[in-house]
Design a protein around this motif. Structure first.
Motif, short mmCIF file in Angstrom:
data_model
loop_
_atom_site.label_atom_id
_atom_site.label_comp_id
_atom_site.label_asym_id
_atom_site.label_seq_id
_atom_site.Cartn_x
_atom_site.Cartn_y
_atom_site.Cartn_z
N ARG A 1 -38.24 88.92 74.82
CA ARG A 1 -38.76 89.88 73.82
C ARG A 1 -40.24 90.12 74.05
NH1 ARG A 1 -41.00 90.08 68.60
NH2 ARG A 1 -40.30 91.90 67.40
N ILE A 2 -40.64 91.36 73.80
CA ILE A 2 -42.05 91.74 73.81
C ILE A 2 -42.47 92.03 72.38
CG2 ILE A 2 -43.76 93.42 74.62
CD1 ILE A 2 -41.76 94.04 76.95
N ASP A 3 -43.52 91.38 71.92
CA ASP A 3 -44.07 91.64 70.59
C ASP A 3 -45.37 92.42 70.78
OD1 ASP A 3 -45.25 91.61 68.06
OD2 ASP A 3 -44.40 89.67 67.55
N ALA A 4 -45.27 93.74 70.69
CA ALA A 4 -46.45 94.58 70.95
C ALA A 4 -47.53 94.36 69.91
CB ALA A 4 -46.03 96.05 71.00
N ALA A 5 -47.13 94.15 68.66
CA ALA A 5 -48.12 93.96 67.60
C ALA A 5 -48.94 92.70 67.81
CB ALA A 5 -47.42 93.93 66.24
N VAL B 1 -21.89 102.14 92.56
CA VAL B 1 -22.09 103.38 91.80
C VAL B 1 -23.13 103.17 90.71
CG1 VAL B 1 -21.00 105.16 90.41
CG2 VAL B 1 -19.70 104.04 92.23
N GLY B 2 -24.27 103.78 90.86
CA GLY B 2 -25.26 103.83 89.79
C GLY B 2 -26.08 102.57 89.60
N PHE B 3 -27.22 102.74 88.96
CA PHE B 3 -28.10 101.64 88.60
C PHE B 3 -28.35 101.67 87.10
CE2 PHE B 3 -29.19 102.10 93.09
CZ PHE B 3 -29.23 100.77 93.49
N GLY B 4 -28.55 100.50 86.53
CA GLY B 4 -28.96 100.39 85.15
C GLY B 4 -30.26 99.60 85.09
N VAL B 5 -30.91 99.62 83.95
CA VAL B 5 -32.15 98.86 83.79
C VAL B 5 -31.97 97.86 82.65
CG1 VAL B 5 -33.61 100.73 84.64
CG2 VAL B 5 -33.16 100.55 82.19
N PRO B 6 -32.70 96.75 82.68
CA PRO B 6 -32.62 95.79 81.58
C PRO B 6 -32.99 96.44 80.25
CG PRO B 6 -33.74 94.83 83.47
CD PRO B 6 -33.58 96.29 83.77
N ASP B 7 -32.42 95.92 79.17
CA ASP B 7 -32.66 96.51 77.85
C ASP B 7 -33.82 95.86 77.11
OD1 ASP B 7 -31.55 94.07 77.26
OD2 ASP B 7 -30.05 94.84 75.86
N LEU B 8 -34.71 95.17 77.84
CA LEU B 8 -35.81 94.45 77.20
C LEU B 8 -36.69 95.37 76.37
CD1 LEU B 8 -37.58 91.94 76.77
CD2 LEU B 8 -38.68 92.45 78.97
N ALA B 9 -37.05 96.53 76.88
CA ALA B 9 -37.92 97.45 76.14
C ALA B 9 -37.25 97.90 74.85
CB ALA B 9 -38.27 98.66 77.01
N ALA B 10 -35.99 98.31 74.94
CA ALA B 10 -35.27 98.77 73.75
C ALA B 10 -35.13 97.64 72.73
CB ALA B 10 -33.90 99.31 74.15
#
Length: 402
Positions: A77-81, A230-239
Protein backbone atom coordinates in the motif's frame (compact mmCIF):
# COMPACT_ATOMS: atom_id res chain seq x y z
CA UNK A 1 14.21 21.89 -0.26
CA UNK A 2 16.87 21.71 2.45
CA UNK A 3 18.36 18.68 4.20
CA UNK A 4 18.42 15.12 2.92
CA UNK A 5 15.66 13.96 0.58
CA UNK A 6 14.57 10.32 0.62
CA UNK A 7 13.28 8.93 -2.65
CA UNK A 8 11.67 5.48 -2.66
CA UNK A 9 11.53 3.62 -5.98
CA UNK A 10 8.98 0.81 -6.16
CA UNK A 11 10.04 -1.75 -8.74
CA UNK A 12 13.49 -2.89 -9.79
CA UNK A 13 12.98 -3.41 -13.50
CA UNK A 14 14.53 -1.39 -16.31
CA UNK A 15 12.65 1.82 -15.44
CA UNK A 16 13.12 1.55 -11.69
CA UNK A 17 16.85 0.82 -11.83
CA UNK A 18 17.47 3.65 -14.31
CA UNK A 19 15.53 6.08 -12.10
CA UNK A 20 17.28 4.96 -8.92
CA UNK A 21 20.76 5.26 -10.46
CA UNK A 22 20.03 8.66 -11.96
CA UNK A 23 18.85 10.08 -8.64
CA UNK A 24 22.30 9.55 -7.13
CA UNK A 25 23.52 12.64 -9.01
CA UNK A 26 22.75 14.61 -5.86
CA UNK A 27 24.65 13.91 -2.67
CA UNK A 28 21.70 15.12 -0.60
CA UNK A 29 19.36 12.47 -2.03
CA UNK A 30 19.02 9.03 -0.44
CA UNK A 31 17.53 6.35 -2.67
CA UNK A 32 15.80 3.14 -1.64
CA UNK A 33 14.79 0.60 -4.29
CA UNK A 34 12.11 -1.90 -3.27
CA UNK A 35 11.79 -5.03 -5.38
CA UNK A 36 10.36 -8.49 -4.65
CA UNK A 37 13.41 -10.27 -6.12
CA UNK A 38 17.13 -9.97 -5.33
CA UNK A 39 18.06 -9.84 -9.04
CA UNK A 40 17.04 -7.80 -12.08
CA UNK A 41 14.73 -9.75 -14.39
CA UNK A 42 16.06 -9.30 -17.92
CA UNK A 43 12.59 -9.51 -19.47
CA UNK A 44 13.71 -9.29 -23.07
CA UNK A 45 15.34 -12.70 -22.56
CA UNK A 46 12.41 -14.53 -20.96
CA UNK A 47 11.72 -16.39 -24.21
CA UNK A 48 15.32 -17.59 -24.06
CA UNK A 49 14.77 -18.83 -20.53
CA UNK A 50 11.81 -20.84 -21.83
CA UNK A 51 14.01 -22.14 -24.65
CA UNK A 52 16.87 -22.93 -22.28
CA UNK A 53 19.55 -20.58 -23.66
CA UNK A 54 19.58 -17.93 -20.90
CA UNK A 55 18.51 -17.53 -17.26
CA UNK A 56 17.09 -14.01 -17.91
CA UNK A 57 18.46 -12.44 -14.72
CA UNK A 58 21.20 -9.89 -14.03
CA UNK A 59 22.83 -9.36 -10.63
CA UNK A 60 21.96 -5.98 -9.13
CA UNK A 61 25.63 -5.56 -8.19
CA UNK A 62 26.32 -5.23 -11.93
CA UNK A 63 23.72 -2.54 -12.68
CA UNK A 64 22.73 -0.73 -9.47
CA UNK A 65 24.64 2.23 -8.04
CA UNK A 66 26.30 1.49 -4.72
CA UNK A 67 24.53 4.38 -3.07
CA UNK A 68 21.13 2.83 -3.80
CA UNK A 69 19.78 0.78 -0.90
CA UNK A 70 18.05 -2.40 -2.12
CA UNK A 71 15.13 -3.72 -0.08
CA UNK A 72 13.90 -7.14 -1.20
CA UNK A 73 10.22 -6.88 -0.36
CA UNK A 74 6.81 -6.06 -1.81
CA UNK A 75 4.87 -2.84 -1.29
CA UNK A 76 1.26 -3.58 -0.35
CA UNK A 77 0.00 0.00 0.00
CA UNK A 78 0.99 3.59 -0.69
CA UNK A 79 -0.19 6.20 1.81
CA UNK A 80 0.12 9.46 -0.12
CA UNK A 81 -1.13 11.58 2.78
CA UNK A 82 1.49 10.20 5.16
CA UNK A 83 4.13 9.80 2.42
CA UNK A 84 4.86 6.23 3.34
CA UNK A 85 4.65 2.73 1.91
CA UNK A 86 3.63 -0.44 3.71
CA UNK A 87 5.77 -3.54 3.18
CA UNK A 88 4.54 -7.13 2.94
CA UNK A 89 6.97 -8.23 5.64
CA UNK A 90 5.63 -5.60 8.03
CA UNK A 91 6.43 -2.02 8.85
CA UNK A 92 6.41 1.12 6.77
CA UNK A 93 8.97 3.21 4.94
CA UNK A 94 8.66 7.00 4.70
CA UNK A 95 9.52 8.97 1.58
CA UNK A 96 9.80 12.54 0.35
CA UNK A 97 9.28 11.49 -3.28
CA UNK A 98 8.07 8.19 -4.67
CA UNK A 99 8.79 6.71 -8.10
CA UNK A 100 6.16 4.19 -9.12
CA UNK A 101 7.78 1.67 -11.47
CA UNK A 102 5.96 -1.57 -10.69
CA UNK A 103 6.05 -2.77 -14.30
CA UNK A 104 3.64 -5.22 -15.87
CA UNK A 105 2.79 -8.92 -15.90
CA UNK A 106 0.34 -11.32 -17.47
CA UNK A 107 -3.23 -10.16 -18.00
CA UNK A 108 -6.12 -12.27 -16.80
CA UNK A 109 -6.89 -14.63 -19.69
CA UNK A 110 -10.69 -14.36 -19.69
CA UNK A 111 -10.92 -17.50 -21.85
CA UNK A 112 -12.45 -20.67 -20.36
CA UNK A 113 -9.73 -23.10 -19.33
CA UNK A 114 -6.81 -20.73 -19.96
CA UNK A 115 -6.10 -20.07 -16.29
CA UNK A 116 -6.14 -23.82 -15.54
CA UNK A 117 -4.36 -25.28 -18.55
CA UNK A 118 -2.30 -22.56 -20.26
CA UNK A 119 1.09 -21.26 -19.18
CA UNK A 120 1.75 -17.50 -19.10
CA UNK A 121 5.35 -16.25 -19.22
CA UNK A 122 5.36 -12.51 -18.51
CA UNK A 123 7.21 -12.89 -15.20
CA UNK A 124 10.38 -14.71 -14.20
CA UNK A 125 8.50 -17.26 -12.10
CA UNK A 126 6.02 -17.98 -14.89
CA UNK A 127 8.81 -18.48 -17.42
CA UNK A 128 10.73 -20.76 -15.04
CA UNK A 129 7.61 -22.85 -14.47
CA UNK A 130 7.02 -23.12 -18.22
CA UNK A 131 10.63 -24.10 -18.80
CA UNK A 132 10.27 -27.00 -16.36
CA UNK A 133 7.11 -28.14 -18.16
CA UNK A 134 8.83 -27.95 -21.56
CA UNK A 135 11.78 -29.95 -20.25
CA UNK A 136 9.43 -32.67 -19.03
CA UNK A 137 7.49 -32.84 -22.32
CA UNK A 138 8.56 -35.15 -25.18
CA UNK A 139 10.12 -33.31 -28.12
CA UNK A 140 7.46 -34.71 -30.46
CA UNK A 141 4.53 -33.38 -28.40
CA UNK A 142 2.50 -30.53 -29.95
CA UNK A 143 3.10 -27.09 -28.42
CA UNK A 144 0.67 -24.25 -29.06
CA UNK A 145 1.68 -20.63 -28.51
CA UNK A 146 -1.31 -18.30 -28.23
CA UNK A 147 -0.68 -14.67 -29.14
CA UNK A 148 1.31 -13.30 -32.09
CA UNK A 149 2.92 -10.26 -30.52
CA UNK A 150 6.69 -10.18 -29.93
CA UNK A 151 6.61 -12.61 -26.98
CA UNK A 152 4.53 -15.18 -28.85
CA UNK A 153 6.61 -14.94 -32.02
CA UNK A 154 9.90 -15.17 -30.14
CA UNK A 155 8.79 -18.11 -28.02
CA UNK A 156 7.40 -20.03 -30.99
CA UNK A 157 10.63 -19.53 -32.92
CA UNK A 158 12.82 -20.42 -29.95
CA UNK A 159 11.02 -23.73 -29.36
CA UNK A 160 10.72 -24.60 -33.06
CA UNK A 161 14.44 -24.10 -33.52
CA UNK A 162 14.90 -26.92 -31.00
CA UNK A 163 12.90 -29.20 -33.28
CA UNK A 164 9.61 -29.01 -31.39
CA UNK A 165 6.22 -29.12 -33.12
CA UNK A 166 4.94 -25.59 -32.66
CA UNK A 167 1.70 -23.93 -33.71
CA UNK A 168 1.37 -20.15 -33.33
CA UNK A 169 -2.25 -19.05 -32.94
CA UNK A 170 -2.51 -15.35 -33.77
CA UNK A 171 -6.11 -14.52 -32.91
CA UNK A 172 -5.95 -12.11 -35.83
CA UNK A 173 -2.92 -10.95 -37.78
CA UNK A 174 0.67 -12.10 -37.24
CA UNK A 175 2.73 -9.37 -35.55
CA UNK A 176 0.07 -6.61 -35.42
CA UNK A 177 2.68 -3.91 -34.85
CA UNK A 178 4.77 -4.89 -37.86
CA UNK A 179 4.66 -3.29 -41.31
CA UNK A 180 3.38 -5.65 -43.99
CA UNK A 181 6.93 -6.08 -45.33
CA UNK A 182 8.28 -6.91 -41.91
CA UNK A 183 5.38 -9.30 -41.35
CA UNK A 184 6.24 -11.19 -44.52
CA UNK A 185 9.85 -11.49 -43.35
CA UNK A 186 8.74 -12.93 -40.01
CA UNK A 187 6.28 -15.33 -41.65
CA UNK A 188 9.00 -16.61 -43.97
CA UNK A 189 11.37 -17.32 -41.09
CA UNK A 190 8.67 -19.05 -39.03
CA UNK A 191 7.86 -21.24 -42.03
CA UNK A 192 11.54 -22.16 -42.35
CA UNK A 193 11.50 -23.22 -38.71
CA UNK A 194 8.40 -25.33 -39.26
CA UNK A 195 6.04 -23.21 -37.18
CA UNK A 196 2.40 -23.63 -38.22
CA UNK A 197 0.90 -20.11 -38.14
CA UNK A 198 -2.87 -19.91 -37.64
CA UNK A 199 -4.15 -16.39 -38.31
CA UNK A 200 -7.08 -14.47 -39.70
CA UNK A 201 -10.78 -14.57 -39.03
CA UNK A 202 -11.78 -17.34 -36.65
CA UNK A 203 -8.34 -17.83 -35.12
CA UNK A 204 -9.23 -16.48 -31.69
CA UNK A 205 -9.00 -19.08 -28.93
CA UNK A 206 -12.36 -19.69 -27.25
CA UNK A 207 -11.54 -22.64 -24.98
CA UNK A 208 -8.36 -24.21 -23.60
CA UNK A 209 -8.39 -27.80 -22.37
CA UNK A 210 -5.70 -30.02 -20.93
CA UNK A 211 -4.68 -31.30 -24.37
CA UNK A 212 -6.19 -28.93 -26.95
CA UNK A 213 -7.22 -25.39 -27.84
CA UNK A 214 -10.52 -24.61 -29.55
CA UNK A 215 -10.83 -21.73 -32.02
CA UNK A 216 -13.71 -19.42 -32.84
CA UNK A 217 -14.24 -21.09 -36.22
CA UNK A 218 -14.72 -24.47 -34.53
CA UNK A 219 -11.29 -25.94 -35.18
CA UNK A 220 -9.63 -27.84 -32.35
CA UNK A 221 -5.83 -28.01 -32.25
CA UNK A 222 -4.03 -30.68 -30.22
CA UNK A 223 -1.75 -29.14 -27.62
CA UNK A 224 0.33 -30.93 -25.02
CA UNK A 225 1.64 -27.55 -23.79
CA UNK A 226 -0.26 -24.31 -24.35
CA UNK A 227 1.74 -21.10 -23.90
CA UNK A 228 -0.33 -17.96 -23.24
CA UNK A 229 1.23 -14.67 -24.36
CA UNK A 230 -1.92 -12.59 -24.92
CA UNK A 231 -1.83 -9.16 -23.34
CA UNK A 232 -0.20 -7.56 -20.33
CA UNK A 233 -1.68 -6.38 -17.06
CA UNK A 234 -0.27 -4.11 -14.37
CA UNK A 235 -0.29 -4.53 -10.59
CA UNK A 236 -3.26 -2.95 -8.84
CA UNK A 237 -1.13 -1.22 -6.19
CA UNK A 238 -2.03 2.31 -7.35
CA UNK A 239 -5.76 1.58 -7.45
CA UNK A 240 -5.67 -0.17 -4.06
CA UNK A 241 -3.89 2.88 -2.66
CA UNK A 242 -6.64 5.24 -3.83
CA UNK A 243 -4.61 6.83 -6.64
CA UNK A 244 -6.11 7.68 -10.02
CA UNK A 245 -5.48 5.09 -12.74
CA UNK A 246 -6.52 4.41 -16.30
CA UNK A 247 -8.83 1.52 -17.20
CA UNK A 248 -5.93 -0.95 -17.20
CA UNK A 249 -4.64 0.19 -13.79
CA UNK A 250 -1.67 2.32 -14.83
CA UNK A 251 -1.03 5.39 -12.70
CA UNK A 252 -2.49 8.51 -14.30
CA UNK A 253 0.08 11.29 -14.60
CA UNK A 254 0.65 14.59 -16.31
CA UNK A 255 3.23 15.00 -19.07
CA UNK A 256 6.07 15.26 -16.53
CA UNK A 257 5.07 11.79 -15.22
CA UNK A 258 3.84 13.22 -11.91
CA UNK A 259 0.65 11.67 -10.52
CA UNK A 260 -2.47 13.75 -11.13
CA UNK A 261 -3.22 13.28 -7.42
CA UNK A 262 0.17 14.07 -5.88
CA UNK A 263 3.18 15.74 -7.51
CA UNK A 264 5.50 13.84 -5.15
CA UNK A 265 4.53 10.54 -6.77
CA UNK A 266 6.10 10.05 -10.20
CA UNK A 267 5.51 7.06 -12.49
CA UNK A 268 7.80 5.30 -14.95
CA UNK A 269 7.73 2.32 -17.28
CA UNK A 270 4.79 0.07 -18.13
CA UNK A 271 2.77 1.23 -15.11
CA UNK A 272 2.63 4.90 -16.20
CA UNK A 273 -0.23 6.50 -18.14
CA UNK A 274 0.84 10.08 -18.94
CA UNK A 275 -2.22 12.17 -19.83
CA UNK A 276 -4.15 8.92 -20.21
CA UNK A 277 -2.13 8.18 -23.35
CA UNK A 278 0.53 5.67 -22.29
CA UNK A 279 3.47 4.67 -24.40
CA UNK A 280 3.71 1.12 -25.72
CA UNK A 281 4.79 -1.32 -23.03
CA UNK A 282 8.38 -2.15 -23.98
CA UNK A 283 11.98 -1.98 -22.81
CA UNK A 284 12.49 0.69 -25.48
CA UNK A 285 10.19 3.00 -23.52
CA UNK A 286 10.83 1.77 -19.98
CA UNK A 287 14.45 2.90 -19.64
CA UNK A 288 13.91 6.45 -21.01
CA UNK A 289 10.79 6.78 -18.86
CA UNK A 290 12.85 5.86 -15.81
CA UNK A 291 15.34 8.60 -16.68
CA UNK A 292 12.53 11.08 -17.30
CA UNK A 293 10.90 10.27 -13.94
CA UNK A 294 14.19 10.82 -12.12
CA UNK A 295 14.70 14.11 -13.95
CA UNK A 296 11.25 15.26 -12.83
CA UNK A 297 12.20 14.69 -9.19
CA UNK A 298 15.63 16.29 -9.63
CA UNK A 299 14.08 19.34 -11.31
CA UNK A 300 11.66 19.84 -8.43
CA UNK A 301 14.49 19.54 -5.92
CA UNK A 302 16.36 22.22 -7.89
CA UNK A 303 13.30 24.48 -7.89
CA UNK A 304 12.86 24.12 -11.65
CA UNK A 305 9.89 23.19 -13.82
CA UNK A 306 10.28 19.59 -15.04
CA UNK A 307 10.32 18.97 -18.76
CA UNK A 308 7.40 17.30 -20.47
CA UNK A 309 7.67 13.80 -21.81
CA UNK A 310 8.74 13.23 -25.37
CA UNK A 311 9.98 10.15 -27.16
CA UNK A 312 11.64 10.51 -30.54
CA UNK A 313 12.92 7.04 -31.39
CA UNK A 314 10.67 4.04 -31.95
CA UNK A 315 11.32 0.55 -33.22
CA UNK A 316 10.70 -3.06 -32.34
CA UNK A 317 13.19 -5.89 -32.49
CA UNK A 318 12.14 -9.54 -32.41
CA UNK A 319 14.39 -12.57 -32.30
CA UNK A 320 13.42 -15.51 -34.50
CA UNK A 321 15.50 -18.18 -32.86
CA UNK A 322 19.22 -17.77 -32.26
CA UNK A 323 20.19 -17.17 -35.89
CA UNK A 324 17.60 -14.73 -37.26
CA UNK A 325 15.55 -11.76 -36.20
CA UNK A 326 13.94 -8.54 -37.33
CA UNK A 327 14.49 -4.91 -36.44
CA UNK A 328 11.33 -3.02 -37.41
CA UNK A 329 11.71 0.75 -37.72
CA UNK A 330 8.84 3.11 -36.88
CA UNK A 331 7.99 6.79 -37.16
CA UNK A 332 7.73 9.24 -34.26
CA UNK A 333 4.10 8.27 -33.67
CA UNK A 334 5.27 4.68 -33.07
CA UNK A 335 3.76 3.40 -36.30
CA UNK A 336 5.84 0.81 -38.17
CA UNK A 337 7.28 1.88 -41.53
CA UNK A 338 8.44 -0.18 -44.49
CA UNK A 339 12.08 -0.24 -43.40
CA UNK A 340 13.27 -3.28 -41.48
CA UNK A 341 16.41 -5.37 -41.07
CA UNK A 342 15.87 -9.11 -41.06
CA UNK A 343 17.74 -12.41 -41.07
CA UNK A 344 21.14 -12.74 -39.44
CA UNK A 345 21.71 -8.96 -39.18
CA UNK A 346 18.34 -8.66 -37.42
CA UNK A 347 19.41 -11.30 -34.91
CA UNK A 348 22.70 -9.50 -34.27
CA UNK A 349 20.92 -6.19 -33.69
CA UNK A 350 18.54 -7.87 -31.25
CA UNK A 351 21.48 -9.32 -29.34
CA UNK A 352 23.16 -5.90 -29.24
CA UNK A 353 19.94 -4.47 -27.79
CA UNK A 354 19.67 -7.24 -25.19
CA UNK A 355 23.27 -6.70 -24.09
CA UNK A 356 22.91 -2.94 -24.28
CA UNK A 357 20.10 -2.61 -21.74
CA UNK A 358 22.14 -3.69 -18.69
CA UNK A 359 25.08 -1.73 -20.08
CA UNK A 360 22.95 1.45 -20.12
CA UNK A 361 21.91 0.79 -16.53
CA UNK A 362 25.47 0.05 -15.42
CA UNK A 363 26.70 3.18 -17.21
CA UNK A 364 24.18 5.29 -15.33
CA UNK A 365 25.26 3.65 -12.07
CA UNK A 366 28.90 4.57 -12.72
CA UNK A 367 28.16 8.07 -14.02
CA UNK A 368 24.67 9.23 -13.01
CA UNK A 369 23.17 11.66 -15.50
CA UNK A 370 25.04 10.23 -18.50
CA UNK A 371 22.02 8.50 -20.09
CA UNK A 372 20.51 10.80 -22.72
CA UNK A 373 18.21 8.83 -25.06
CA UNK A 374 15.15 10.44 -23.43
CA UNK A 375 16.52 13.85 -24.42
CA UNK A 376 16.91 13.20 -28.14
CA UNK A 377 15.63 16.04 -30.31
CA UNK A 378 12.22 15.67 -31.88
CA UNK A 379 9.08 13.85 -30.90
CA UNK A 380 7.48 16.75 -29.02
CA UNK A 381 5.24 17.92 -31.87
CA UNK A 382 4.10 14.36 -32.58
CA UNK A 383 3.24 13.83 -28.92
CA UNK A 384 1.24 17.06 -28.86
CA UNK A 385 -0.75 16.02 -31.92
CA UNK A 386 -1.47 12.63 -30.39
CA UNK A 387 -2.63 14.30 -27.18
CA UNK A 388 -4.93 16.69 -29.05
CA UNK A 389 -6.47 13.79 -30.95
CA UNK A 390 -6.82 11.77 -27.75
CA UNK A 391 -8.50 14.63 -25.90
CA UNK A 392 -10.86 15.26 -28.80
CA UNK A 393 -11.77 11.57 -28.96
CA UNK A 394 -12.49 11.25 -25.24
CA UNK A 395 -15.67 13.42 -25.17
CA UNK A 396 -16.89 11.78 -28.39
CA UNK A 397 -16.40 8.30 -26.92
CA UNK A 398 -18.21 9.37 -23.74
CA UNK A 399 -21.09 10.66 -25.84
CA UNK A 400 -21.37 7.40 -27.76
CA UNK A 401 -21.35 5.43 -24.47
CA UNK A 402 -24.12 7.60 -23.07
Amino acid sequence: MTGNTHVVVIGGGYAGVMAANRLTQRDDVTVTLINPRPELVHRVRLHQLVGGSDDAVVAYQAVLARRVRLVVDTVTRIDAAERSVTLATGGTLAYDYLIYAVGSGSAEPGVPGAAEFAYPMATLEEAQRLRAVIDATPATAPVTVVGAGPTGIETAAELAEQGRRVTLVCGGVLGPYLHSRGRRSVAKRLAELGVAVVEGFGSKVTVVTRDAVRLADGRELPSEVTVWTVGFGVPDLAARSGLSTDAVGRLLTDETLASVDDARIVAAGDSAAPSGLPLRMSCLNATPLGARAADTVLSRLAGEQPENLHQSMYAQCISLGRRAGIYQFANRSDVAVWLHIGGGPGARIKEVVCKGIPEHLAGEARKPGSFSLHRMRGGVAKRRRLLRAHRAEAPAAAGRAA
